[in-house]
Design a protein around this motif. Structure first.
Motif, mmCIF file in Angstrom:
data_model
loop_
_atom_site.group_PDB
_atom_site.id
_atom_site.type_symbol
_atom_site.label_atom_id
_atom_site.label_comp_id
_atom_site.label_asym_id
_atom_site.label_seq_id
_atom_site.Cartn_x
_atom_site.Cartn_y
_atom_site.Cartn_z
ATOM 1 N N LYS A 41 0.964 -1.264 0.292
ATOM 2 C CA LYS A 41 -0.175 0.450 -0.039
ATOM 3 C C LYS A 41 0.509 1.050 0.072
ATOM 4 N N ALA A 42 0.461 2.055 -0.545
ATOM 5 C CA ALA A 42 1.581 3.700 -0.143
ATOM 6 C C ALA A 42 1.622 4.180 0.692
ATOM 7 N N VAL A 43 3.098 4.318 0.969
ATOM 8 C CA VAL A 43 2.970 4.614 2.607
ATOM 9 C C VAL A 43 2.847 6.435 2.149
ATOM 10 N N SER A 44 2.241 6.632 3.014
ATOM 11 C CA SER A 44 2.813 8.946 3.169
ATOM 12 C C SER A 44 2.532 9.102 4.712
ATOM 13 N N ALA A 45 3.127 10.258 4.931
ATOM 14 C CA ALA A 45 3.383 10.430 6.467
ATOM 15 C C ALA A 45 2.667 11.587 6.606
ATOM 16 N N LYS A 46 2.467 12.151 7.833
ATOM 17 C CA LYS A 46 1.285 12.641 8.511
ATOM 18 C C LYS A 46 1.348 13.762 7.488
ATOM 19 N N PRO A 47 0.598 14.130 6.879
ATOM 20 C CA PRO A 47 0.131 15.746 6.318
ATOM 21 C C PRO A 47 0.132 16.871 6.975
ATOM 22 N N GLY A 48 0.944 17.209 6.717
ATOM 23 C CA GLY A 48 2.113 19.243 7.211
ATOM 24 C C GLY A 48 0.483 19.920 7.133
ATOM 25 N N PRO A 49 1.023 20.923 7.631
ATOM 26 C CA PRO A 49 -0.422 22.126 7.168
ATOM 27 C C PRO A 49 -0.465 22.441 5.961
ATOM 28 N N GLY A 50 -1.298 22.917 5.596
ATOM 29 C CA GLY A 50 -1.896 23.522 4.245
ATOM 30 C C GLY A 50 -1.820 22.670 3.210
#
Length: 303
Positions: A41-50
């Motif tokens: 599955k796609a790996v993505s970090a915790k969303p940043g601001p904006g």
């Protein structure tokens, strides 16, 4: 790093020449171990601001990759861009996304593109090898090139050749949920002879292919040099764009007030189009602390 030390072209060439060979990693255990971790599955970090997901091109930093990941994550970045297969697991295990993968390590990676049918067999083989690895590791984007001009291949022939070659691999990319991103570069300063040097050319190729899994990598630095009118061009062609790169003009340094583009306005225009991909910073820091420059770029593009 200053322009007198290294040109932007040399910067990326150095990355191509000195990072570990991707081919040797195609069957390597570290990649497979990472793939098991992400379960395909796609790996993505915790969303940043904006509203924009921001990344940093690997070659712009001399820091060891684990340190780079740790520090970028602390700044709010979502991923690292332009990585070889054997580097993917380090980034994924850090909790960041690999936002653009290379299909091969070659000194002529930029010059050898789909504009020349003589290149198609090798390019397709590289992509056919890498795309399943990208799917397994959760890497959504893989880069490829239009290539340098060749005698006897004018823009019309080059356009047709690109459509023919990329159309062959587009269904396989779609089957594996991977997007091939073909980069637009300037032929005026950094990549003399590169044929994919205008948004018009790139958009025509995308129209000819007609696949959501083949998109343009719109490099804002390069297209500002070639044609300017960046915001309107992005608005008019957003359906063909799958990825963005940044860089200050002129010189490809910081994207702050030392250069001619208003990157905060550009970032806002991109976000207002409901763009869901990544914007990756690809500039050579001129300041004494590269991470201060990276943090400032992140702040500028937080909209």
């Amino acid at each position: 790093m200053t322009t007198s030390d290294h040109s932007p072209d040399i910067g990326r060439r150095a990355a191509l020449g000195h990072l570990a060979t991707a081919a040797a990693a195609f069957g390597a255990a570290p990649l497979l171990a990472s793939a098991d971790t992400v379960s395909g599955k796609a790996v993505s970090a915790k969303p940043g601001p904006g509203r924009l997901k921001q990344s940093l091109s690997r070659w712009t930093s001399k820091a060891p990759l684990p340190e780079l990941c740790r520090r970028l994550k602390a700044l709010g970045f979502a991923g690292v861009d332009l990585l070889y297969v054997d580097e993917w697991s380090t980034v994924i295990d850090s909790g960041l996304a690999v936002t653009m993968g290379y299909p091969a390590k070659r000194d002529n990676f930029i010059e050898m593109g789909f504009n020349d049918p003589a290149n198609h067999a090798q390019l397709l083989k590289e992509l056919e090898t890498t795309i399943p690895l990208a799917k397994k590791a959760g890497v959504k984007n893989v880069i490829t090139m239009f290539g340098n001009r060749k005698a006897g291949i004018d823009d019309r022939k080059a356009l047709d050749n690109c459509v023919a070659g990329l159309s062959k691999i587009a269904p396989f990319a779609a089957e594996n949920s991977v997007t091939l991103c073909v980069e637009l570069l300037n032929s005026k300063v950094d990549h003399h002879g590169y044929q994919g040097d205008s948004t018009r050319f790139g958009a025509e190729v995308m129209k000819g292919i007609g696949s959501p899994n083949v998109k343009l990598l719109y490099d804002i630095y390069h297209m500002q040099i070639m044609e300017g009118d960046v915001i309107r061009t992005i608005r008019d062609n957003i359906q063909w764009i799958g990825h963005f790169h940044t860089g200050g003009v002129p010189g490809r340094h910081e994207i702050d007030g030392t250069q001619e583009l208003n990157y905060h306005a550009i970032a806002k225009a991109i976000a207002d189009l409901n763009y869901q991909g990544y914007i990756a910073h690809e500039f050579m820091p001129a300041g004494p602390d590269p991470f201060e420059s990276f943090a400032e770029a992140f702040k500028i593009c937080t909209v």
